[in-house]
Design an enzyme around this catalytic site. Structure first.
Site, PDB file in Angstrom:
ATOM      1  N   HIS A   1     -70.347 -48.804 -32.690  1.00 24.74           N
ATOM      2  CA  HIS A   1     -70.301 -49.879 -31.687  1.00 24.74           C
ATOM      3  C   HIS A   1     -69.442 -51.065 -32.096  1.00 24.74           C
ATOM      4  CE1 HIS A   1     -73.569 -48.489 -28.990  1.00 24.74           C
ATOM      5  NE2 HIS A   1     -74.020 -47.918 -30.091  1.00 24.74           N
TER       6      HIS A   1
ATOM      7  N   LYS B   1     -72.838 -64.559 -23.068  1.00 25.97           N
ATOM      8  CA  LYS B   1     -72.842 -63.521 -24.101  1.00 25.97           C
ATOM      9  C   LYS B   1     -73.148 -64.193 -25.431  1.00 25.97           C
ATOM     10  CE  LYS B   1     -68.462 -62.622 -23.050  1.00 25.97           C
ATOM     11  NZ  LYS B   1     -68.144 -61.223 -22.994  1.00 25.97           N
ATOM     12  N   ARG B   2     -73.387 -63.408 -26.488  1.00 28.61           N
ATOM     13  CA  ARG B   2     -73.584 -64.000 -27.793  1.00 28.61           C
ATOM     14  C   ARG B   2     -72.396 -64.884 -28.171  1.00 28.61           C
ATOM     15  NH1 ARG B   2     -78.263 -62.523 -30.891  1.00 28.61           N
ATOM     16  NH2 ARG B   2     -77.190 -63.583 -32.576  1.00 28.61           N
TER      17      ARG B   2
ATOM     18  N   LYS C   1     -65.234 -63.701 -29.627  1.00 26.04           N
ATOM     19  CA  LYS C   1     -65.421 -63.714 -28.167  1.00 26.04           C
ATOM     20  C   LYS C   1     -64.757 -64.948 -27.525  1.00 26.04           C
ATOM     21  CE  LYS C   1     -69.859 -61.207 -28.501  1.00 26.04           C
ATOM     22  NZ  LYS C   1     -69.729 -59.979 -27.703  1.00 26.04           N
TER      23      LYS C   1
ATOM     24  N   THR D   1     -70.503 -55.061 -22.027  1.00 25.01           N
ATOM     25  CA  THR D   1     -71.233 -54.491 -20.892  1.00 25.01           C
ATOM     26  C   THR D   1     -71.531 -55.597 -19.871  1.00 25.01           C
ATOM     27  OG1 THR D   1     -73.187 -54.714 -22.288  1.00 25.01           O
ATOM     28  CG2 THR D   1     -72.310 -52.490 -21.997  1.00 25.01           C
TER      29      THR D   1
ATOM     30  N   LYS E   1     -71.554 -55.864 -15.633  1.00 25.64           N
ATOM     31  CA  LYS E   1     -72.635 -56.415 -14.800  1.00 25.64           C
ATOM     32  C   LYS E   1     -72.102 -57.505 -13.871  1.00 25.64           C
ATOM     33  CE  LYS E   1     -75.587 -55.316 -18.662  1.00 25.64           C
ATOM     34  NZ  LYS E   1     -76.042 -55.857 -19.949  1.00 25.64           N
TER      35      LYS E   1
END
Ligand code: GL2
Length: 838
Positions: free
Chosen positions: A373, A564-565, A570, A672, A676
């Site tokens: 992952h 998100k985290r 990111k 993911t 969504k």
């Protein structure tokens, strides 16, 4: 289960009490549970009592299906997927069970006739936050899809007493609070102490010769821990299949050490109990990184050993010979967290069940499959040999032997390539010695998959290149997916109803059917309904923000959301640079015509990740200034929504206009959240990273806002020598943004506060924010322009939803079944179990 004669099964009494679905029956059952389970009556019942009564009412209806399912699987010894995962981020169960049972409306009516509000009761549920982010949530989506597709499966993990911490924000900083999700009890689980399992730790090994003259090894452990399974039924959508999530709690084998107790050492006697229970106490709160802590390794062997021993118990219970373990079970390893399964299954087969090495190895490889992952080097797990050997002396021996055979194989395939042997070894010997868990997983599995096409390609070319060259046939891609039940039907009923009113409701099970929406993209009435739904949902979030944050938000502004985290790769701080860019433009020209935006952030940072926490502080500090600056005149708002969770995500995704998926290319394995958001009609601004690539392919490039360097461009730039300062000096707006932060404008004049963050950007900028800055700003300007054309935006939004069919977790699971698991569905007929018994 006690056999019930048929005439009583058909008897209305049983129907009514436990299984009936009519409003009247649900009301009666609810009051019955309030009385008999909670021991309360309406006048003194708390909201939690009502929630519990409803949860038990729903659980009763699950149990009928769960037991039927178990009976059929047992009788047929059905092939079963064991999904091993250190994290399951299930989200609240109640709403999802109502959707999957198809009784949402009946229950809403039933509770409302009793003077209660279903939404209120749903809010009451403490979600089991037994995961950090995407990886744990993916496991939960997969369990939902396996049940829906009628695939026999067991999810195996740890029942952490404290899940992911609750996040509070104080003075702009993240503060962590322990998550006591079990404090009011958990109505969804059933403990199974009768199936407890013992796991050994520490100690040493001894060689001996058995009665047949064979060389054997005996492991004398230092400590034994008891694992008690807690089972939760997971119902598929409109099927009778209810599979099981089995989570292990650690206990001391005996509550007291009686010898110590009798000698008066009470605390010493309780000590062992406390040490043992520590094992399943808390979830490690690091996402995409590993710290090599002893307790974490102990957690891994604990749940893996419990689960494998449990499977062996089931194999024997169903009269399947152990030599056919791999025919009964296929074991999917969710990342390397359960990779110790390779050595543990070998140990169980050889030491405990007398099997020879070659046969055990063949069964192990055929049973196990590994999903990778991550591409982040800091997330690749490795354990110092000293720590590993101290906790798992027998496993270390087995790993050395696997390594010996494996390196022989490598030598045979690539003669005279000692560098390759060094690179591929299960043991890293470059300095302090380590066990490499990803290598162990690759060698011990028959399948290795990445989670998006680009990710799998990068694994093959880079992170796992040697293994790809060694075993090309093991590699395959399985692009992630998300369950449309939780992430549209439950969380976005308004959109669900509109869609179903046009194309029926088959899409809930066959998400590709959403493509029929394309026929309505030119229908003005439909477009206007689409728009008003988004608008109404945004209004709800406006009210929530007003209440939670005390910030007044303009519902007509672009809801630009990054949830998100928090992680540097990111790039939440790239988003922050954009906010300051717009702010600077307004400060320079207060009358400038800009499209109003509300920047919404949500997400937690690992408690020990200083830079991520500083980014949260920066965003909150920008908000404090921007939200209160009269020059801004409400055109920009910055909102940090604290304590992001599954429950919360369900509220946020439907309200988004714009979804921020802006990681540096080559770092986000899949993502993911990107799926969504798009499924709920948000448009994406994103880099060509992870599953963004495939989302863009599906929705069409004209319906996706792409920017930034590609993964190969990132590598090339880094190889050339990247100098962020050059960008700073040559880009006027970028320089002004950085200078604005450095000046203390967002920190009450404190020029030191954000210096570590600025220095990391100016002198390293590992994630290339400066290199992507201009492309990002240009793309955002384009977004603002497109948003002004409401018809065009609506059209793009509809087309995004219509073309998201590929990203259902049902599709992912279907692909796993076909390519890796070789497993078929087993439909469940209700009542069959009782008939089968007669
Ligand atoms: C992750 C990846 O970072 C993320 O991109 C991916 O979508 C999920 C699920 O495959 O897995 N890997 C990881 O360690 N975490 C993730 O979310 N925590």
């Amino acid at each position: 289960m006690q056999t019930v004669p048929n005439h009583q099964v058909d008897n209305l009494q049983i129907e009514d009490d436990r299984t009936g679905l009519s409003v009247e029956c649900l009301k009666r059952a609810f009051l019955d549970n309030l009385f008999y389970v909670q021991g309360k009556f309406p006048k003194i019942a708390t909201k939690n009592d009502y929630y519990m009564a409803l949860a038990y009412t729903v659980r009763d209806r699950l149990l009928q299906r769960w037991i039927n399912t178990a009976v059929i699987y047992t009788d047929r010894a059905s092939r079963t997927v064991s999904y091993l995962s250190a994290e399951f981020l299930m989200g609240p169960h109640l709403g999802n069970n109502l959707v999957n049972l198809g009784i949402y409306d009946q229950v809403k009516q039933a509770v409302s006739e009793l003077g209660l509000d279903l939404e209120d009761l749903l809010e009451q549920e403490e979600e089991p936050g037994l995961g950090n982010g995407g990886l744990g949530r993916l496991a939960a989506c997969y369990l939902d899809s396996m049940a829906t597709l009628e695939i026999p499966s067991l999810g195996y993990g740890i029942r952490y007493e404290f899940g992911i911490f609750d996040q509070d924000i104080r003075d702009g900083w993240q503060v962590e609070i322990t998550d006591k999700w079990l404090h009011c009890g958990n109505p969804w689980e059933i403990a199974r102490p009768e199936w407890a399992i013992y796991v050994r730790l520490g100690g040493h090994t001894e060689a001996y010769t058995d009665e047949r003259g064979r060389y054997r090894v005996r492991w004398i452990p230092f400590q034994v821990i008891k694992g008690v399974p807690h089972d939760t039924p997971l119902l598929g959508y409109k099927t009778n299949t209810a599979n099981t999530l089995r989570l292990w709690t650690a206990e001391a084998p005996e509550s007291f050490d009686f010898a110590a107790f009798n000698s008066g050492d009470y605390l010493g006697a309780v000590q062992e109990k406390m040490v043992s229970e520590n094992l399943s106490k808390v979830l490690y709160p690091n996402d995409d990184s590993s710290q090599g802590k002893r307790l974490r390794l102990a957690q891994q062997i604990f749940f893996v050993s419990c689960s494998l021993q449990d499977m062996i118990r089931i194999v024997f219970g169903q009269n399947v010979p152990l030599e056919k373990f791999h025919e009964k079970f296929v074991v999917q390893l969710n990342d390397t967290h359960p990779a110790i399964a390779v050595a543990e299954l070998m140990r169980l087969l050889i030491d405990e069940h007398d099997m020879g090495w070659d046969q055990a190895w063949s069964i192990t490889q055929k049973s196990l499959a590994y999903t990778n992952h991550t591409l982040l080097p800091e997330a690749l797990e490795r354990w110092p040999i000293s720590l590993f050997g101290e906790l798992l002396p027998r496993h270390l021996e087995i790993i050395y032997e696997i390594n010996y055979h494996f390196l022989e194989e490598v030598k045979a395939k690539f003669p005279a390539d000692s560098d390759r042997l060094r690179r591929m070894s299960l043991i890293d010997e470059s300095g302090e010695k380590y066990v490499r868990m990803a290598h162990l997983a690759c060698v011990g599995s028959h399948s290795i998959n990445g989670v998006a096409a680009l990710h799998t390609k990068l694994l093959q070319q880079d992170v796992l290149r040697d293994f790809y060259q060694m075993y090309p046939e093991k590699f395959n891609n399985k692009t992630n997916g998300v369950t449309p039940r939780r992430f549209i039907v439950l969380s976005n009923p308004r959109l669900t109803n509109l869609i179903s009113s046009k194309i029926g409701d088959n899409w809930v099970k066959n998400l590709k059917d959403l493509k029929h929406l394309e026929a309505f993209v030119d229908d003005p009435e439909f477009c206007s309904q689409w728009r008003s739904i988004k608008s109404a949902i945004k209004q709800d979030l406006v009210a929530y923000i007003q209440k939670q944050n005390g910030i007044t938000v303009n519902p007509d502004s672009i809801f630009d959301i990054q949830a998100k985290r928090f992680h540097e790769y990111k790039r939440q701080h790239l988003n922050a640079l954009h906010i300051i860019t717009l702010y600077n433009r307004i400060k320079a020209n207060p009358d400038i015509d800009i499209t109003p935006r509300t920047f919404i952030f949500g997400g937690k940072a690992a408690p020990g990740y200083y830079m991520a926490k500083l980014i949260i502080k920066l965003i909150n500090s920008i908000g404090d200034v921007v939200n209160n600056d009269p020059d801004v005149r409400d055109r920009l708002k910055v909102v940090f929504l604290k304590n992001y969770s599954v429950k919360f995500a369900q509220r946020v995704y439907p309200a988004a206009d714009l979804s921020e998926q802006i990681s540096m290319a080559g770092k986000e394995a899949s993502g993911t959240g990107n799926m969504k958001f798009a499924l709920n009609g948000a448009l994406t601004i994103g880099t060509l990273d992870g599953a963004n690539v495939e989302i863009r392919e599906e929705v069409g490039e004209e319906n996706f806002f792409i920017f930034g360097l590609t993964a190969p461009e990132v590598y090339a730039l880094k190889a050339r020598g990247y100098r962020p300062l050059d960008y700073y000096h040559s880009n006027r707006e970028l320089k002004a943004v950085i200078d604005r932060i450095a000046s203390g404008h967002f920190s009450h004049g404190d020029t030191k506060l954000f210096k570590p963050l600025l220095d990391s950007l100016l002198y390293r900028d590992e994630y290339l924010l400066f290199a992507d800055y201009q492309a990002y700003i240009d793309c955002q300007d384009y977004v603002s322009q497109v948003y002004r054309d409401r018809d065009r935006w609506t059209r793009m939004s509809i087309l995004n939803v219509a073309r998201m069919g590929k990203f259902s977790s049902d599709r992912s699971i279907h692909d796993y079944c076909q390519d890796i698991w070789n497993i078929q569905s087993v439909p469940i007929e209700l009542g069959e179990c009782i008939q089968a018994k007669e």
